[in-house]
Design a protein around this motif. Structure first.
Motif, PDB file in Angstrom:
ATOM      1  N   THR A 145       7.354  -1.592  13.739  1.00 59.59           N
ATOM      2  CA  THR A 145       6.051  -1.995  14.253  1.00 59.59           C
ATOM      3  C   THR A 145       6.107  -1.944  15.767  1.00 59.59           C
ATOM      4  O   THR A 145       7.156  -2.165  16.379  1.00 59.59           O
ATOM      5  CB  THR A 145       5.674  -3.420  13.791  1.00 59.59           C
ATOM      6  N   ASP A 146       4.963  -1.640  16.376  1.00 62.55           N
ATOM      7  CA  ASP A 146       4.877  -1.553  17.835  1.00 62.55           C
ATOM      8  C   ASP A 146       3.478  -1.993  18.248  1.00 62.55           C
ATOM      9  O   ASP A 146       2.538  -1.208  18.205  1.00 62.55           O
ATOM     10  CB  ASP A 146       5.163  -0.119  18.286  1.00 62.55           C
ATOM     11  N   GLY A 147       3.344  -3.256  18.628  1.00 58.14           N
ATOM     12  CA  GLY A 147       2.017  -3.778  18.963  1.00 58.14           C
ATOM     13  C   GLY A 147       1.130  -3.759  17.736  1.00 58.14           C
ATOM     14  O   GLY A 147       1.395  -4.442  16.744  1.00 58.14           O
ATOM     15  N   LEU A 148       0.063  -2.938  17.786  1.00 57.94           N
ATOM     16  CA  LEU A 148      -0.853  -2.806  16.658  1.00 57.94           C
ATOM     17  C   LEU A 148      -0.546  -1.571  15.815  1.00 57.94           C
ATOM     18  O   LEU A 148      -1.312  -1.242  14.910  1.00 57.94           O
ATOM     19  CB  LEU A 148      -2.299  -2.730  17.158  1.00 57.94           C
ATOM     20  N   ASP A 149       0.560  -0.897  16.106  1.00 58.04           N
ATOM     21  CA  ASP A 149       0.915   0.330  15.398  1.00 58.04           C
ATOM     22  C   ASP A 149       2.011   0.077  14.367  1.00 58.04           C
ATOM     23  O   ASP A 149       3.017  -0.590  14.655  1.00 58.04           O
ATOM     24  CB  ASP A 149       1.410   1.396  16.369  1.00 58.04           C
ATOM     25  N   LEU A 150       1.799   0.651  13.180  1.00 55.37           N
ATOM     26  CA  LEU A 150       2.819   0.662  12.141  1.00 55.37           C
ATOM     27  C   LEU A 150       3.310   2.096  11.990  1.00 55.37           C
ATOM     28  O   LEU A 150       2.530   2.985  11.637  1.00 55.37           O
ATOM     29  CB  LEU A 150       2.244   0.176  10.809  1.00 55.37           C
ATOM     30  N   HIS A 151       4.573   2.325  12.258  1.00 57.17           N
ATOM     31  CA  HIS A 151       5.162   3.652  12.099  1.00 57.17           C
ATOM     32  C   HIS A 151       5.752   3.744  10.701  1.00 57.17           C
ATOM     33  O   HIS A 151       6.636   2.944  10.351  1.00 57.17           O
ATOM     34  CB  HIS A 151       6.229   3.890  13.165  1.00 57.17           C
ATOM     35  N   VAL A 152       5.248   4.689   9.917  1.00 61.76           N
ATOM     36  CA  VAL A 152       5.633   4.781   8.508  1.00 61.76           C
ATOM     37  C   VAL A 152       6.034   6.209   8.166  1.00 61.76           C
ATOM     38  O   VAL A 152       5.725   7.159   8.886  1.00 61.76           O
ATOM     39  CB  VAL A 152       4.488   4.316   7.578  1.00 61.76           C
ATOM     40  N   MET A 153       6.689   6.364   7.029  1.00 61.46           N
ATOM     41  CA  MET A 153       7.106   7.673   6.540  1.00 61.46           C
ATOM     42  C   MET A 153       6.693   7.802   5.080  1.00 61.46           C
ATOM     43  O   MET A 153       6.856   6.867   4.291  1.00 61.46           O
ATOM     44  CB  MET A 153       8.625   7.825   6.671  1.00 61.46           C
ATOM     45  N   GLY A 154       6.132   8.990   4.743  1.00 62.61           N
ATOM     46  CA  GLY A 154       5.801   9.263   3.351  1.00 62.61           C
ATOM     47  C   GLY A 154       4.470   8.709   2.892  1.00 62.61           C
ATOM     48  O   GLY A 154       4.239   8.593   1.685  1.00 62.61           O
ATOM     49  N   LEU A 155       3.573   8.386   3.817  1.00 62.22           N
ATOM     50  CA  LEU A 155       2.229   7.946   3.431  1.00 62.22           C
ATOM     51  C   LEU A 155       1.387   9.179   3.119  1.00 62.22           C
ATOM     52  O   LEU A 155       1.222  10.059   3.970  1.00 62.22           O
ATOM     53  CB  LEU A 155       1.586   7.139   4.558  1.00 62.22           C
ATOM     54  N   ASP A 156       0.850   9.253   1.923  1.00 65.79           N
ATOM     55  CA  ASP A 156       0.094  10.441   1.506  1.00 65.79           C
ATOM     56  C   ASP A 156      -1.386  10.320   1.865  1.00 65.79           C
ATOM     57  O   ASP A 156      -2.260  10.302   1.009  1.00 65.79           O
ATOM     58  CB  ASP A 156       0.279  10.724   0.009  1.00 65.79           C
ATOM     59  N   ALA A 157      -1.649  10.249   3.168  1.00 55.71           N
ATOM     60  CA  ALA A 157      -3.015  10.145   3.689  1.00 55.71           C
ATOM     61  C   ALA A 157      -3.126  11.025   4.925  1.00 55.71           C
ATOM     62  O   ALA A 157      -2.231  11.022   5.772  1.00 55.71           O
ATOM     63  CB  ALA A 157      -3.354   8.689   4.041  1.00 55.71           C
ATOM     64  N   VAL A 158      -4.226  11.755   5.029  1.00 58.63           N
ATOM     65  CA  VAL A 158      -4.402  12.682   6.142  1.00 58.63           C
ATOM     66  C   VAL A 158      -4.833  11.938   7.404  1.00 58.63           C
ATOM     67  O   VAL A 158      -5.218  10.765   7.362  1.00 58.63           O
ATOM     68  CB  VAL A 158      -5.442  13.771   5.800  1.00 58.63           C
ATOM     69  N   ASP A 159      -4.774  12.645   8.526  1.00 62.29           N
ATOM     70  CA  ASP A 159      -5.175  12.090   9.807  1.00 62.29           C
ATOM     71  C   ASP A 159      -6.626  11.614   9.765  1.00 62.29           C
ATOM     72  O   ASP A 159      -7.506  12.297   9.245  1.00 62.29           O
ATOM     73  CB  ASP A 159      -5.017  13.170  10.887  1.00 62.29           C
ATOM     74  N   GLY A 160      -6.866  10.408  10.288  1.00 61.62           N
ATOM     75  CA  GLY A 160      -8.213   9.855  10.324  1.00 61.62           C
ATOM     76  C   GLY A 160      -8.589   9.027   9.123  1.00 61.62           C
ATOM     77  O   GLY A 160      -9.704   8.487   9.069  1.00 61.62           O
ATOM     78  N   THR A 161      -7.695   8.881   8.152  1.00 55.79           N
ATOM     79  CA  THR A 161      -8.008   8.127   6.938  1.00 55.79           C
ATOM     80  C   THR A 161      -8.283   6.657   7.254  1.00 55.79           C
ATOM     81  O   THR A 161      -7.469   6.000   7.917  1.00 55.79           O
ATOM     82  CB  THR A 161      -6.853   8.228   5.932  1.00 55.79           C
ATOM     83  N   PRO A 162      -9.397   6.089   6.771  1.00 58.10           N
ATOM     84  CA  PRO A 162      -9.652   4.656   6.961  1.00 58.10           C
ATOM     85  C   PRO A 162      -8.759   3.832   6.024  1.00 58.10           C
ATOM     86  O   PRO A 162      -8.692   4.108   4.821  1.00 58.10           O
ATOM     87  CB  PRO A 162     -11.124   4.494   6.569  1.00 58.10           C
ATOM     88  N   VAL A 163      -8.075   2.852   6.577  1.00 60.85           N
ATOM     89  CA  VAL A 163      -7.206   1.971   5.803  1.00 60.85           C
ATOM     90  C   VAL A 163      -7.942   0.665   5.548  1.00 60.85           C
ATOM     91  O   VAL A 163      -8.441   0.027   6.481  1.00 60.85           O
ATOM     92  CB  VAL A 163      -5.883   1.708   6.562  1.00 60.85           C
ATOM     93  N   LEU A 164      -8.000   0.264   4.287  1.00 61.78           N
ATOM     94  CA  LEU A 164      -8.753  -0.939   3.910  1.00 61.78           C
ATOM     95  C   LEU A 164      -7.875  -2.175   3.797  1.00 61.78           C
ATOM     96  O   LEU A 164      -8.361  -3.291   3.953  1.00 61.78           O
ATOM     97  CB  LEU A 164      -9.483  -0.697   2.578  1.00 61.78           C
TER      98      LEU A 164
END
Length: 298
Positions: A250-269
């Motif tokens: 984690t970095d501030g408001l950023d979560l760095h992840v690997m293997g998330l099957d979602a394209v750029d711009g995907t809204p996270v609920l």
């Protein structure tokens, strides 16, 4: 559905640029693609008075009017205005501070949407609510018992822009929380978990491609017909995805992840830590075609 009109003596930046901007607005608000109307209106000489436009050479910063429902929160509208300002400044190469945007709210009872006069109170009493983020009925209209308060908490940022089915394992992504609603404390202690469960929206699936019944997974006739709720395809009635991925840091408001099957711009609920106690306690059983489908997924 916001309606955006941009006024300037300069020529339009083009249909493709306006379409992209419209898509970014719908992604920001968690709406279906195509649910934002955007016009560029070029003004003729002598039809306006704005001193910085008179006799100025080169690019001119537009004036914009945004019409949206009164029910949109101040935070949503603020994020929408900031997005428009930033994108227009980059697109037109003008100072962001020269772009003037005004908002006009449409009160309940004064907005006609798909043949229905929008009135949340009447809709609730009738058991029908006009949604701001779901397809609703078969024609994209209101749906009984619809949920209207789901707003993205974050967005996905990565290099995966094409919608393809496989090779998600090496994809690195950043899930960036909405800074207008959350602070770093919302992620406190999340880095003590190795994996996340992420709920997101397949925002690039158009409503007319949603499946209601059965189909061959991935439209492969070699695999048997399966109901839409017996598979994990993206063309689902509410276009919701649920995925597990590895949390790198984690970095501030950023979560760095690997293997998330979602394209750029995907809204996270929603974002949750994965707990192994929530995994199945019994042996997992699944048909053989699933192994074939998932062979190259990660």
């Amino acid at each position: 559905m916001p309606v955006i009109r941009l006024f300037s003596p300069a020529p339009s930046p083009g249909a493709a640029a306006l379409e992209k901007l419209s898509d970014e607005v719908t992604a920001l608000l968690g709406l279906d693609r195509g649910q934002c109307w955007l016009w560029w209106q070029r003004l003729e000489p002598g039809s306006f008075h704005r001193p910085e436009w008179n006799g100025r050479e080169g690019a001119t910063a537009p004036v914009g009017l945004v019409v949206c429902k009164e029910s949109y929160s101040r935070g949503q509208v603020g994020r929408l205005l900031r997005l428009l300002q930033e994108r227009l400044a980059d697109l037109l190469r003008v100072p962001a501070g020269d772009i003037y945007l005004a908002v006009q709210r449409a009160p309940a009872g004064e907005l006609l949407v798909r043949g229905e006069v929008w009135d949340p109170q009447e809709a609730q009493e009738a058991g029908t609510v006009t949604t701001t983020g779901t397809a609703g009925g078969a024609e994209g209209g209101p749906a009984a018992g619809a949920i209207t308060d789901v707003v993205p908490v974050a967005y996905v940022h990565n290099e995966r822009r094409e919608i393809t089915d496989d090779d998600w394992g090496p994809v690195a992504s950043v899930i960036r929380l909405d800074a207008g609603r959350f602070g770093p404390d919302a992620l406190l202690s999340l880095d003590s978990f190795s994996h996340l469960e992420v709920v997101f929206r397949f925002h690039r699936v158009p409503p007319h491609k949603v499946q209601q019944g059965a189909r061959h997974p991935r439209n492969n006739p070699e695999w048997p017909l399966a109901g839409i709720f017996a598979q994990r395809g993206k063309n689902r009635p509410n276009r919701l995805g649920v995925s597990r991925c590895r949390l790198l840091r984690t970095d501030g408001l950023d979560l760095h992840v690997m293997g998330l099957d979602a394209v750029d711009g995907t809204p996270v609920l929603d974002i949750k830590p994965y707990l192994r106690q929530f995994g199945p306690r019994e042996e997992v059983v699944q048909p053989g075609w699933v192994d074939d489908l998932m062979r190259d997924y990660y």
